[in-house]
Write a protein that holds these residues in place. Structure first.
Motif, PDB file in Angstrom:
ATOM      1  N   UNK A 205       0.890  -1.167   0.000  1.00  0.00           N
ATOM      2  CA  UNK A 205       0.000   0.000   0.000  1.00  0.00           C
ATOM      3  C   UNK A 205       0.922   1.209   0.000  1.00  0.00           C
ATOM      4  N   UNK A 206       0.913   1.968  -1.097  1.00  0.00           N
ATOM      5  CA  UNK A 206       1.803   3.116  -1.263  1.00  0.00           C
ATOM      6  C   UNK A 206       0.961   4.336  -1.614  1.00  0.00           C
ATOM      7  N   UNK A 207       1.154   5.397  -0.891  1.00  0.00           N
ATOM      8  CA  UNK A 207       0.430   6.634  -1.214  1.00  0.00           C
ATOM      9  C   UNK A 207       1.031   7.261  -2.470  1.00  0.00           C
ATOM     10  N   UNK A 208       0.189   7.605  -3.425  1.00  0.00           N
ATOM     11  CA  UNK A 208       0.651   8.146  -4.705  1.00  0.00           C
ATOM     12  C   UNK A 208       1.070   9.605  -4.567  1.00  0.00           C
ATOM     13  N   UNK A 282      -9.114   5.916  -3.191  1.00  0.00           N
ATOM     14  CA  UNK A 282      -8.985   7.362  -3.060  1.00  0.00           C
ATOM     15  C   UNK A 282      -9.840   7.814  -1.884  1.00  0.00           C
ATOM     16  N   UNK A 283      -9.205   8.254  -0.807  1.00  0.00           N
ATOM     17  CA  UNK A 283      -9.897   8.737   0.393  1.00  0.00           C
ATOM     18  C   UNK A 283      -9.673  10.237   0.499  1.00  0.00           C
ATOM     19  N   UNK A 284     -10.757  11.005   0.502  1.00  0.00           N
ATOM     20  CA  UNK A 284     -10.652  12.467   0.484  1.00  0.00           C
ATOM     21  C   UNK A 284     -11.520  13.051   1.583  1.00  0.00           C
ATOM     22  N   UNK A 285     -10.946  14.002   2.328  1.00  0.00           N
ATOM     23  CA  UNK A 285     -11.689  14.612   3.436  1.00  0.00           C
ATOM     24  C   UNK A 285     -12.826  15.473   2.907  1.00  0.00           C
ATOM     25  N   UNK A 286     -13.997  15.320   3.530  1.00  0.00           N
ATOM     26  CA  UNK A 286     -15.172  16.064   3.097  1.00  0.00           C
ATOM     27  C   UNK A 286     -15.038  17.541   3.417  1.00  0.00           C
ATOM     28  N   UNK A 295      -6.852  19.767   4.012  1.00  0.00           N
ATOM     29  CA  UNK A 295      -7.752  18.620   3.992  1.00  0.00           C
ATOM     30  C   UNK A 295      -6.993  17.371   3.536  1.00  0.00           C
ATOM     31  N   UNK A 296      -7.278  16.241   4.158  1.00  0.00           N
ATOM     32  CA  UNK A 296      -6.622  15.001   3.805  1.00  0.00           C
ATOM     33  C   UNK A 296      -7.038  14.529   2.419  1.00  0.00           C
ATOM     34  N   UNK A 297      -6.078  14.000   1.687  1.00  0.00           N
ATOM     35  CA  UNK A 297      -6.354  13.418   0.375  1.00  0.00           C
ATOM     36  C   UNK A 297      -5.347  12.308   0.150  1.00  0.00           C
ATOM     37  N   UNK A 298      -5.816  11.059   0.283  1.00  0.00           N
ATOM     38  CA  UNK A 298      -4.942   9.904   0.153  1.00  0.00           C
ATOM     39  C   UNK A 298      -5.287   9.119  -1.105  1.00  0.00           C
ATOM     40  N   UNK A 310     -15.693  -3.171   2.257  1.00  0.00           N
ATOM     41  CA  UNK A 310     -14.899  -3.734   3.351  1.00  0.00           C
ATOM     42  C   UNK A 310     -13.428  -3.834   2.955  1.00  0.00           C
ATOM     43  N   UNK A 311     -13.148  -4.231   1.728  1.00  0.00           N
ATOM     44  CA  UNK A 311     -11.772  -4.332   1.256  1.00  0.00           C
ATOM     45  C   UNK A 311     -11.129  -2.952   1.151  1.00  0.00           C
ATOM     46  N   UNK A 312     -11.903  -1.973   0.690  1.00  0.00           N
ATOM     47  CA  UNK A 312     -11.400  -0.607   0.586  1.00  0.00           C
ATOM     48  C   UNK A 312     -11.069  -0.040   1.968  1.00  0.00           C
ATOM     49  N   UNK A 313     -11.947  -0.302   2.936  1.00  0.00           N
ATOM     50  CA  UNK A 313     -11.709   0.174   4.297  1.00  0.00           C
ATOM     51  C   UNK A 313     -10.475  -0.492   4.902  1.00  0.00           C
ATOM     52  N   UNK A 314     -10.254  -1.744   4.538  1.00  0.00           N
ATOM     53  CA  UNK A 314      -9.065  -2.442   5.056  1.00  0.00           C
ATOM     54  C   UNK A 314      -7.784  -1.796   4.522  1.00  0.00           C
ATOM     55  N   UNK A 315      -7.790  -1.388   3.268  1.00  0.00           N
ATOM     56  CA  UNK A 315      -6.620  -0.714   2.689  1.00  0.00           C
ATOM     57  C   UNK A 315      -6.347   0.592   3.433  1.00  0.00           C
ATOM     58  N   UNK A 316      -7.409   1.337   3.746  1.00  0.00           N
ATOM     59  CA  UNK A 316      -7.228   2.596   4.480  1.00  0.00           C
ATOM     60  C   UNK A 316      -6.723   2.316   5.891  1.00  0.00           C
TER      61      UNK A 316
END
Length: 476
Positions: A205-208, A282-286, A295-298, A310-316
């Motif tokens: 898992x690598x942040x781009x 792609x997780x982005x702060x509202x 604001x967070x942007x991963x 569930x798989x996406x949440x596990x990656x985060x």
């Protein structure tokens, strides 16, 4: 537990160190035990004024035939044995600097400007965690180098540290590597590194950092992922952190809670004429809770499946554990005191600092015995947290230790025949270390827990000496 017994801990980590002479190995175990017992103290103070111990410590540390690499490798081998039965392992990677200003600094490497008085090493570490419990398992790799003043004089590009870390980690872990997920921040976003991971069938898992052009498309990674529909939401706690800007000015990032929207998909990118498929979350702060905060942007590139929420949440979840290696850096520097070392030669300094790296890990593990339930609660693992809290503290504290702690903070209604639970032990050690919970977080810092532990050990030592004197008839 061996981490609470410094003699056993030192033996497990260093008893098989290949130093060319078994007498050196035995001395290394003795020195490691002293450093662990006196964490944060100078080598002289950790020897408690015993000249023979001090002379033995300096004899080994000043011996140029003793390899600092061999000291570290011994600790890495111990970690490899610890992780064999862990179902999923996180390999957290990050680089830090070790800074020194005393007489040896001129022989060390550049950290900032060539005119700076502070010089030292850059160290890239790989710290293993249990993915399920977030328990620290140990160091599996470190790469040390001194940066030359002239960039043209460097032996190789520092970007190669990521692939090198994977190489040495897979060599040390063997078949266990299939259960390891490398977790890296934006600095690791090199296609050569990601391609290397894929070529070895390894997980990551690598942040781009780069919005690469997508294969067979005019689109780029960031705008493409932004165009996808939202699949769900996520709430993350951002810990407090001291930070420096580009001019070196120190600022403090306050702790806060952020709400993120989640998008996920698969993309194809090209590297050296080859196409590489990458899963992306792609997780982005509202909305940011503070105008001063970005604001967070991963944008997380991963080998892990992302078809379901569930798989996406596990990656985060995996990526949010990355900050734990920063906790290791703090334990190494502040708790173990690696930057307070004073040696007259780089080799001596590196040998002592290498031992303290594992002492820093031990400090984290000592704290986690008490604090992991708090962390698990934040991750929503309530049953696991309560199970740990309700365990008897007799599993980690000796009878003298918990009974003396009870003299300070006796649990209400407790009759004193059995050891209280771990929740009480955590709260009591925190109070002994000066914790008063002014921020109402219920969470003491690792340094506070260690202060409480150090104070308890001092009291236990005095109590045991007094008992021996009573038995000998020297006290009435």
């Amino acid at each position: 537990m061996s981490i609470f017994n410094p003699t056993q801990w030192a033996s497990e980590h260093f008893n098989h160190a290949a130093l060319g002479d078994q007498r050196r190995t035995r001395r290394l175990c003795t020195i490691a035990e002293q450093m662990a017992t006196g964490s944060g103290k100078s080598i002289a103070r950790s020897c408690n004024g015993e000249d023979a111990k001090l002379e033995g410590a300096y004899r080994l540390i000043r011996n140029d035939e003793v390899s600092a690499v061999a000291i570290r490798v011994a600790g890495f081998k111990h970690t490899a044995g610890v992780v064999k039965d862990i179902p999923e392992i996180l390999a957290l990677e990050d680089t830090t600097s070790l800074s020194y200003k005393h007489s040896v600094a001129s022989e060390l490497g550049k950290l900032g400007k060539t005119t700076d008085k502070s010089r030292g090493w850059w160290v890239h570490s790989v710290l293993l965690l249990d993915s399920d419990t977030s328990r620290t398992l140990g160091l599996i790799h470190q790469d040390w180098w001194r940066r030359p003043d002239d960039p043209e004089a460097a032996d190789e590009k520092e970007s190669g540290k990521w692939a090198d870390a994977s190489l040495f980690t897979r060599q040390r872990l063997g078949d266990t590597m299939s259960r390891v997920i490398s977790v890296c921040d934006r600095e690791a976003d090199y296609m050569s590194y990601l391609a290397d991971k894929q070529s070895h069938n390894e997980r990551f898992v690598v942040r781009a950092k780069h919005s690469r052009k997508l294969a067979d498309s005019t689109n780029k990674l960031f705008p493409y992922m932004d165009s996808l529909p939202v699949t769900g939401g996520y709430t993350v706690t951002i810990p407090q952190k001291g930070m420096k800007d580009g001019q070196g000015k120190t600022s403090n990032r306050t702790a806060r809670t952020a709400k993120l929207s989640i998008k996920a998909g698969q993309v194809s990118v090209e590297n050296n004429g080859k196409s590489h498929q990458l899963n992306v979350v792609f997780a982005q702060e509202l909305s940011s809770s503070s105008k001063e905060e970005n604001a967070l942007s991963w944008m997380l590139l991963t080998s892990e499946p992302v078809e379901t929420l569930a798989q996406q949440l596990h990656v985060i979840d995996i990526y949010t554990a990355r900050w734990r290696i920063e906790d290791f850096h703090k334990a190494w520097k502040t708790g173990a005191g690696v930057e307070r070392l004073r040696m007259t030669a780089p080799g001596n300094l590196e040998r002592a600092a290498s031992i303290l790296g594992f002492v820093g890990v031990r400090l984290l593990q000592l704290r986690e015995v008490m604090t992991l339930p708090q962390y698990l609660r934040k991750r929503g693992k309530i049953d696991a947290a309560e199970g740990m809290e309700h365990q008897s503290c007799g599993s980690v504290l000796e009878e003298d230790e918990w009974k003396i702690l009870m003299q300070h903070y006796k649990p209400r209604g407790h009759k004193g025949k059995e050891a209280p639970n771990m929740k009480w032990a955590y709260q009591s050690l925190a109070k002994l270390g000066g914790f008063n919970d002014t921020k109402r977080t219920g969470m003491a810092s690792w340094s506070t827990i260690w202060e409480g532990w150090d104070e308890l050990q001092a009291q236990v030592t005095g109590y045991r000496i007094a008992k021996d004197m009573f038995r000998a008839g020297e006290m009435r």
